[in-house]
Design an enzyme around this catalytic site. Structure first.
Site, PDB file in Angstrom:
ATOM      1  N   GLU A  96       8.069 -13.240 -39.844  1.00  0.00           N
ATOM      2  CA  GLU A  96       8.948 -11.931 -39.254  1.00  0.00           C
ATOM      3  C   GLU A  96       8.533 -12.180 -38.140  1.00  0.00           C
ATOM      4  O   GLU A  96       8.064 -11.973 -37.976  1.00  0.00           O
ATOM      5  CB  GLU A  96       7.792 -11.532 -40.389  1.00  0.00           C
ATOM      6  N   GLU A 130      19.150 -10.960 -39.056  1.00  0.00           N
ATOM      7  CA  GLU A 130      17.975 -11.043 -38.824  1.00  0.00           C
ATOM      8  C   GLU A 130      18.339 -11.784 -37.609  1.00  0.00           C
ATOM      9  O   GLU A 130      17.738 -13.001 -37.438  1.00  0.00           O
ATOM     10  CB  GLU A 130      17.268 -11.205 -39.266  1.00  0.00           C
ATOM     11  N   HIS A 164      13.094 -15.100 -40.297  1.00  0.00           N
ATOM     12  CA  HIS A 164      13.534 -13.548 -40.180  1.00  0.00           C
ATOM     13  C   HIS A 164      13.261 -12.750 -39.952  1.00  0.00           C
ATOM     14  O   HIS A 164      12.952 -12.988 -38.464  1.00  0.00           O
ATOM     15  CB  HIS A 164      12.580 -13.276 -41.828  1.00  0.00           C
ATOM     16  N   HIS A 185      19.159 -14.253 -43.569  1.00  0.00           N
ATOM     17  CA  HIS A 185      19.271 -12.423 -43.691  1.00  0.00           C
ATOM     18  C   HIS A 185      20.616 -12.481 -42.499  1.00  0.00           C
ATOM     19  O   HIS A 185      19.683 -12.843 -41.141  1.00  0.00           O
ATOM     20  CB  HIS A 185      18.405 -11.797 -43.829  1.00  0.00           C
TER      21      HIS A 185
END
Length: 746
Positions: free
Chosen positions: A579, A352, A487, A349
């Protein structure tokens, strides 16, 4: 008296300083009730001209959040106007390259509402509709839960609709405030935002002064939708401790709701006992790198460490940007027998951005530490072939980078240029496997690995991004063993399966290797300085600490077509998603701290590639490696296969395992292999014997004479088959006779 003299001296100094800058407007101001401590040291905001000769030119990313204090500044600007201003400023910088230090640049970072550096206790408000819409929820880009009315809504919302409402932030320390970034409420049920506001400043949270635009109170333009961040620059940057946002108008069909970030430079006071330096001791390039700068950095690493690095590309993005990979190994450029292949993938993404910078930092770190002879890094580089892909979605990143770390919002740059979410773009092999198991007479006979890509996915008109195709080809070319997909936007480590059965929105969906995946996730989470902090605040609305900061992907939210699941079901590679941060695109000032937060995690996770068993599967006669041999661990319903040279790696937790290996044309072989507690693989080699039928096929293909030993083995094999078939015929005849007797008796 001492303080008064300090104030006089400071004013005289600043007057001389500002005149030297040839300015005709006020550069910044103090609140009238402010007294300067004698120990204050003006490092960021004021004494820029003294440092300018040694200072690195601010990047375009930092300029997005700063203006020179000597120019006339508009009250506010939206994203598009900001980008236009940036381009004009960059052009002007080039024209004035030789005329330096004529202006004071205020490269002030965010205080940290979005990054959670600002504690909930530092934020208060005039009123709130309810707890879930309290001032602690007024953070830029904070996301709400699906349920409306819970404790985790998507903004601060005032209880009353009048011009006396405010949200206040205590910077704790004296701060040169330069701007405010505003956003509306994140909600799938309501539309609320502030369209204009005032800014007030104070040193004691009692006496407040409104920011002025000349002789009038400054009115800042707010939002026109819930999600687009809008920057408002203070006409005169001002030193204070407290700042308030005072809404004046709001969306006609909504209420007073906002999310915010504050821009400001801390006034450094060496006498402050709570002041600590935040950063890293590693001499790395801590800044955001666009596509061109990323290439330059990667090139510089290869020039510094040519013996252990190699840059290659795996394809191009839709807009033609190359997907660069850095390989780090003691013998770069080729696969070494028995050496496992590892990869980090970042930037799936594009917005990110932290993962991208961490991977670039990791390249530099491994190079520098290898040259120093650091034992841990030397061992990692010599025993592992490491592949680092910093930007899987470079088109998306450029979109987010152009707007800047605080102005790109929550989703700008997330998708590819074609609008594809790359983490939903891989073949959904989960449901292919599960559907086959449901209709099969014996589910154990259904393939649990190397599941082929469905035909519809390979067609030219299939909605498959070129970035996804490139990564799939990369996975098929290199026998990866372990990977992590980096991410941002949360603080948690997730592991497969990401896709749930029967399309359930949330459901724990474990793999056959659930225990080892949990170990992998725990290794990263437990060594990450932020994730391991029991006192940290949750990012948005989910408390992952109750799960020890790890969670099954399907138990979080279902993601069909994820890269993690595809990697597990189509290749030998185990992969988790990390994350990294609540803030998807942290400000450049946060990068050194984020590197320190993740450095140990990045290293220790790579070392897990050496757990379990490994070995080489060879032909008994030729001693050559056997490719594509199946390695099955008893009680683990997930097999793997050997690489082209016959080597294999099977990740396993400590214990004793029964391992069965077979290949087409060979008799199976069985061994018991023990995995110890140490992070070193157990060597489990196998030698396979060809079946007589296979040897006969190969001899006939070559036109050679059949050896006597093979003739005898073939004869014995035929005799065994004859006996077996005779027994089967006799058994069938006996069953027929018994049925006939029963029929006559009835």
């Amino acid at each position: 008296m001492e303080k008064s003299l300090c104030v006089v001296a400071l004013v005289l100094f600043l007057g001389r300083f500002i005149c030297g800058a040839e300015t005709t407007t006020q550069s910044f101001s103090f609140l009238s009730n402010y007294t300067t401590p004698s120990s204050v040291k003006w490092t960021q905001a004021v004494i820029v001209e003294e440092q300018s000769r040694d200072r690195v030119t601010p990047t375009a990313e930092t300029r997005r959040h700063s203006k020179t204090v000597t120019e006339e500044q508009p009250n506010s600007t939206n994203v598009n106007e900001g980008n236009k201003g940036i381009k004009e400023e960059e052009l002007k910088d080039k024209e004035d390259h030789k005329i330096k230090d004529k202006k004071i640049n205020l490269d002030c970072p965010p205080l940290g509402l979005e990054s959670l550096r600002v504690d909930d206790s530092q934020i208060r408000a005039s009123s709130s509709q309810r707890t879930g819409l309290g001032p602690h929820r007024g953070r830029l880009n904070i996301q709400s839960g699906i349920s409306d009315g819970d404790q985790y809504d998507g903004a601060w919302c005032a209880e009353f609709k009048d011009k006396h409402q405010w949200i206040e932030v205590d910077a704790i320390h004296l701060t040169l405030f330069t701007g405010v970034i505003l956003q509306g409420r994140n909600s799938i049920w309501s539309w609320d935002w502030v369209e204009s506001y005032k800014v007030q400043l104070s040193n004691d949270s009692v006496d407040w002064q409104t920011c002025m635009n000349g002789t009038e109170e400054a009115i800042f333009k707010g939002n026109q939708d819930p999600e687009t961040p809008v920057l408002g620059l203070l006409p005169v940057p001002t030193v204070a401790r407290f700042i308030r946002i005072n809404p004046q108008t709001w969306y006609f069909n909504g209420t007073i709701c906002l999310r915010a970030e504050i821009l400001g430079c801390r006034v450094h006071d060496p006498m402050d006992p709570y002041q600590q330096e935040r950063g890293s001791r590693d001499n790395l390039d801590f800044r955001h790198h666009d596509y061109k700068e990323m290439r330059k950095l990667m090139k510089s690493v290869t020039e510094e460490c040519p013996d252990i690095t190699h840059i290659y590309t795996i394809g191009k993005s839709y807009m033609g940007l190359k997907l660069y990979v850095m390989e780090i190994s003691d013998n770069p450029g080729k696969h070494e027998l028995g050496e496992p292949e590892f990869r980090y993938v970042a930037g799936m993404h594009g917005n990110e951005a932290l993962g991208r910078e961490l991977v670039l930092n990791l390249m530099q770190y491994l190079c520098k530490e290898y040259k120093k002879g650091t034992q841990r890094v030397v061992q990692l580089v010599t025993e592992t072939r490491i592949h680092l892909l910093p930007s899987m979605n470079p088109d998306g990143y450029e979109v987010a980078y152009e707007k800047g770390s605080e102005l790109s919002g929550w989703a700008d740059g997330r998708y590819s240029f074609e609008g594809i979410d790359l983490n939903h773009n891989f073949p959904d092999l989960n449901n292919i496997m599960w559907d086959a198991q449901e209709i099969a007479a014996d589910a154990s006979k259904v393939s649990n690995h190397y599941i082929p890509i469905p035909e519809y996915y390979t067609q030219e008109d299939a909605l498959v991004a070129p970035e996804t195709r490139a990564v799939i080809s990369w996975m098929q070319d290199i026998p990866f063993v372990l990977s992590a997909n980096l991410h941002g936007g949360e603080l948690v480590v997730t592991y497969p399966y990401d896709c749930t059965r029967d399309w359930a929105p949330k459901e724990d969906t474990p793999t056959a290797d659930d225990a080892f995946f949990r170990w992998l996730a725990t290794v990263y989470a437990s060594t990450n300085l932020v994730l391991a902090n029991p006192d940290r605040r949750i990012c948005h609305y989910e408390d992952f600490q109750m799960h020890n900061n790890i969670i099954n992907g399907g138990a979080w939210h279902t993601v069909p077509g994820s890269m993690n699941d595809f990697s597990y079901l189509h290749t030998n590679c185990f992969e988790v998603t990390v994350e990294l941060s609540c803030d998807k695109f942290p400000h450049v000032s946060e990068l050194p701290v984020e590197w320190e937060n993740n450095k140990e995690s990045l290293l220790v996770y790579m070392e897990q590639v050496h757990r379990g068993i490994k070995g080489v599967i060879r032909d008994k006669i030729s001693k050559q490696g056997i490719a594509n041999a199946v390695i099955k661990v008893e009680d683990h319903d997930h097999d793997i296969r050997s690489a082209a040279d016959g080597d294999y790696w099977r990740l396993l937790n400590p214990g004793e395992y029964k391992v069965i290996v077979w290949a087409e044309g060979y008799f199976p072989s069985v061994r018991r292999c023990r995995v110890g507690q140490q992070p070193h693989p157990t060597i489990c080699d196998f030698t396979l014997t060809k079946t007589p039928i296979q040897r006969l096929k190969e001899i006939r293909a070559k036109g050679e004479k059949i050896p006597k030993d093979l003739q005898l083995r073939l004869r014995a094999l035929r005799m065994r088959k004859l006996r077996a078939s005779t027994k089967a015929i006799n058994r069938r005849r006996e069953n027929q006779r018994q049925r006939a007797r029963r029929a006559r008796s009835t």
